[in-house]
Design an enzyme around this catalytic site. Structure first.
Site, mmCIF file in Angstrom:
data_model
loop_
_atom_site.group_PDB
_atom_site.id
_atom_site.type_symbol
_atom_site.label_atom_id
_atom_site.label_comp_id
_atom_site.label_asym_id
_atom_site.label_seq_id
_atom_site.Cartn_x
_atom_site.Cartn_y
_atom_site.Cartn_z
ATOM 1 N N LYS A 152 -9.210 4.676 8.009
ATOM 2 C CA LYS A 152 -8.404 5.250 9.078
ATOM 3 C C LYS A 152 -9.184 5.195 10.395
ATOM 4 O O LYS A 152 -10.292 5.734 10.506
ATOM 5 C CB LYS A 152 -8.047 6.708 8.759
ATOM 6 N N LYS A 248 7.308 1.485 2.578
ATOM 7 C CA LYS A 248 7.154 2.817 2.000
ATOM 8 C C LYS A 248 8.528 3.348 1.626
ATOM 9 O O LYS A 248 9.473 3.237 2.410
ATOM 10 C CB LYS A 248 6.483 3.770 2.998
#
Length: 329
Positions: A152, A248
């Site tokens: 991240k 997703k």
């Protein structure tokens, strides 16, 4: 006379092991909403994660699911569901619950019902939260044996972060998720730093709707759309900007649309990544059907929790196995 189906739903809270930090903030628990549809002694389940990025809340998602009680009682099927609800976390939970119920009622695995390849054990990415270069390097060193790490980024100093991570995990394949945290000004320097560190893929570097710069530069690393892509309708406009798309279930509004989206993405020439929110194995299990289509599988949500639900998916380090029928499908 066919027995009517009964719908129930509830909000669940699952503590995260430590904290989960991205460019938009940190959280210490995963808040999920579970839909259950019962009929004839069988119960189908689906789990979703409302996403504040899209204005979703657990309470509104729960209300949206329960608003379908009458339709479910009348025999709502997945095709009708697509027409009645817009893509959302709520529709995902219902879509997955209907699929699970269909599988349990028929006694067949859901992939056989859908005519899709049976999922096999595959490698999932493991996420390293955003932090200082030192903090991220320390976290990476603990999991440097894992073959695929998702890093991240999305803040000032990302070059130092990815360099520190690479030093801590010299043999792991690295993918980066900037969560819309870069700008047109720092896009090329950050991509260059990622290329220098041997990063394979960078996810959503620029904010959705402000990603035109991606079409104007030479991309030294493949770039994957996440927040910029939702369902099939959003694919066409991304062809000049992205090399891959992250599918997703919560964004697509369920497995039904996600599978169709994967087929369409292949037809458009996109690589495919299968992603998740932080949630339990019940949310990961349907996404396993997309794994045979994907270059990258990122279904580590349960690994980031203090505990998973009982009967969850089997994880052997970074190897994730298909669900048992009792869990889903």
């Amino acid at each position: 006379m066919t027995e009517s189906a009964v719908l129930a739903a509830q909000i669940e809270r699952w503590p995260i092991a430590g904290h989960f930090t991205i460019s938009r903030g940190a959280k210490t628990e995963a808040v999920t909403v579970v839909a259950e549809i019962g009929r004839g002694g069988h119960v189908g389940r689906g789990e979703c994660v409302p996403y504040p990025r899209y204005g979703e809340t657990p309470e509104a998602t729960l209300k949206a699911i329960l608003s379908m009680q009458e339709a479910v009682g009348r025999g709502l099927d997945r095709r009708a569901l697509q027409a009645m609800m817009q893509p959302s976390a709520a529709r995902n939970a219902l879509d997955c619950a209907l699929l699970d119920l269909e599988a349990k009622t028929s006694g067949k695995r859901v992939w056989d019902l859908l005519g899709r390849p049976a999922p096999r054990a595959c490698t999932t990415a493991y996420t390293i939260s955003l932090g200082s270069p030192e903090t991220m390097a320390a976290a990476t060193a603990k999991v440097a044996h894992r073959p695929l790490l998702k890093i991240k980024l999305g803040a000032e100093g990302d070059g130092a972060r990815i360099a520190a991570v690479r030093e801590a995990a010299p043999r792991s394949e690295l993918i980066v998720d900037a969560n819309e945290g870069w700008t047109a000004a720092n896009l090329e320097p950050n991509l260059a730093e990622c290329a220098r560190a041997g990063v394979t893929l960078v996810e959503q570097p620029l904010p959705a709707g402000e990603d035109e710069a991606l079409a104007r530069i030479m991309r030294p690393v493949a770039v994957c759309a996440d927040e910029s892509v939702h369902d099939r309708a959003s694919l066409e406009g991304l062809r000049e900007r992205y090399d891959a798309v992250n599918i997703k279930l919560d964004k697509a509004g369920g497995l039904t649309e996600a599978l169709a989206m994967a087929d369409a993405a292949h037809a458009h020439g996109f690589g495919i990544m299968i992603g998740c929110m932080v949630a339990t194995s019940l949310a990961m299990a349907p996404a396993m059907l997309l794994a045979p289509e994907a270059r990258f599988v990122d279904l580590d949500g349960p690994l980031l929790l203090k505990r998973d639900r009982d009967g969850g998916l089997r994880y052997d380090d970074s190897l994730i196995y298909p669900p048992e029928p009792a869990l889903w499908g």
